[in-house]
Write an enzyme that holds these catalytic residues in place. Structure first.
Site, mmCIF file in Angstrom:
data_model
loop_
_atom_site.group_PDB
_atom_site.id
_atom_site.type_symbol
_atom_site.label_atom_id
_atom_site.label_comp_id
_atom_site.label_asym_id
_atom_site.label_seq_id
_atom_site.Cartn_x
_atom_site.Cartn_y
_atom_site.Cartn_z
ATOM 1 N N CYS A 134 0.914 -1.230 0.018
ATOM 2 C CA CYS A 134 -0.043 0.012 -0.053
ATOM 3 C C CYS A 134 0.751 1.154 0.023
ATOM 4 C CB CYS A 134 -0.796 0.034 1.301
ATOM 5 S SG CYS A 134 -1.764 1.632 1.630
ATOM 6 N N ASP A 183 -0.286 -6.042 0.147
ATOM 7 C CA ASP A 183 -1.224 -6.310 -0.192
ATOM 8 C C ASP A 183 -1.144 -7.418 -1.082
ATOM 9 O OD1 ASP A 183 -3.152 -4.068 0.390
ATOM 10 O OD2 ASP A 183 -1.807 -2.868 -1.078
ATOM 11 N N VAL A 190 5.460 -13.673 -23.988
ATOM 12 C CA VAL A 190 6.160 -13.136 -22.760
ATOM 13 C C VAL A 190 6.741 -14.426 -22.334
ATOM 14 C CG1 VAL A 190 4.546 -13.234 -21.133
ATOM 15 C CG2 VAL A 190 6.476 -11.763 -20.755
ATOM 16 N N GLU A 191 8.006 -14.423 -21.934
ATOM 17 C CA GLU A 191 8.893 -15.781 -21.200
ATOM 18 C C GLU A 191 8.078 -15.649 -19.878
ATOM 19 O OE1 GLU A 191 10.863 -18.218 -19.238
ATOM 20 O OE2 GLU A 191 11.640 -16.042 -19.000
ATOM 21 N N SER A 192 7.969 -16.878 -19.402
ATOM 22 C CA SER A 192 7.319 -17.052 -18.041
ATOM 23 C C SER A 192 7.941 -16.943 -16.878
ATOM 24 C CB SER A 192 6.429 -18.390 -17.893
ATOM 25 O OG SER A 192 7.357 -19.400 -18.148
ATOM 26 N N HIS A 198 -4.000 -0.746 -5.949
ATOM 27 C CA HIS A 198 -4.375 -1.929 -6.833
ATOM 28 C C HIS A 198 -4.681 -1.368 -8.282
ATOM 29 C CE1 HIS A 198 -4.598 -3.691 -2.736
ATOM 30 N NE2 HIS A 198 -5.875 -3.731 -2.346
ATOM 31 N N GLU A 199 -5.389 -0.469 -8.560
ATOM 32 C CA GLU A 199 -5.735 -0.141 -9.727
ATOM 33 C C GLU A 199 -4.519 0.315 -10.694
ATOM 34 O OE1 GLU A 199 -9.167 0.768 -6.914
ATOM 35 O OE2 GLU A 199 -6.862 1.013 -6.908
#
Length: 166
Positions: A57, A64, A79-81, A98-99
Site C-alpha cells: 500500500c 497487499d 512473454v517468457e514465463s 491496486h488499480e
C-alpha cells in the site's frame, strides 16, 4: 517471423534455465523477456494465473496480496514465463494502489510484447472488509481487437463471480 531460427530466438533469453537468476526487490520492468510466437498466423489466448502477487500500500506500506490473471492474444512475441515471474516479484516492495498495479502490469507487457489483445485482472484479498478487483484491457486501435476490447469491457461483469472467502 524474421530470418532467425526459433533456436536463435531462444538464445536471447537470459533467465530461462539460469539457476543464478536474481530476484529483484524493486519494480523492474526491464526483466521482462520475450520469445517469438511460432503461431502468429492465428489468434489464440495465452493465460497466466499468478496467485502469489504482493505489493505494498503506498500510504500504509502494509502488504497487499492478490491473484493476477493475465490473458492475451499474442502477435509476434510471447512473454517468457520465468521473466514474468521475476517481474511480478519485483512489485513486492513497490507501493501502488491496486488499480495502478494492474494498469502498470498491462502497460509494461504491451510495451514489451505488443499483443493484439490483452487483459489484466487483479483479485486482491480483502483489507478492512473490502476486496478490490481491478480489471483493464487493451486491443490494437483501429482493429477487431479494439472492438473486442470494447465488447469485453462493456460485458465484463455481467455474471459476477461467487466469492468464496478467497
Amino acid at each position: 517471423m524474421s530470418g532467425r531460427s526459433h533456436q536463435e530466438g531462444l538464445n536471447d533469453l537470459t533467465l530461462l534455465g539460469n539457476q543464478k537468476a536474481q530476484y529483484v526487490f524493486d519494480y523492474a520492468p526491464e526483466v521482462l523477456e520475450a520469445v517469438d510466437n511460432l503461431h502468429a498466423n492465428r489468434d489464440y489466448f495465452v493465460k497466466f494465473n499468478c496467485p502469489e502477487f504482493t505489493s505494498l500500500c503506498p500510504l500504509t506500506h502494509q502488504p497487499d496480496f492478490a491473484t493476477i490473471y493475465i490473458s492475451y492474444v499474442p502477435d509476434k512475441k510471447l512473454v517468457e514465463s520465468k521473466s514474468l515471474k521475476l517481474y511480478l516479484f519485483s512489485f513486492r516492495n513497490h507501493g501502488d494502489f491496486h488499480e495502478d498495479c494492474v494498469n502498470i502490469i498491462m502497460n509494461d507487457l504491451i510495451k514489451r510484447i505488443e499483443p493484439r489483445y490483452m487483459e489484466v485482472w487483479g483479485k486482491f484479498t480483502p483489507r478492512g472488509g473490502i476486496s478490490i478487483d481491478p480489471w483493464c484491457n487493451y486491443g490494437i486501435p483501429g482493429t477487431k481487437y479494439e472492438e473486442m476490447a470494447n465488447f469485453r469491457l462493456m460485458n465484463h461483469d455481467l455474471y459476477p463471480e461467487k466469492i468464496d472467502n478467497r
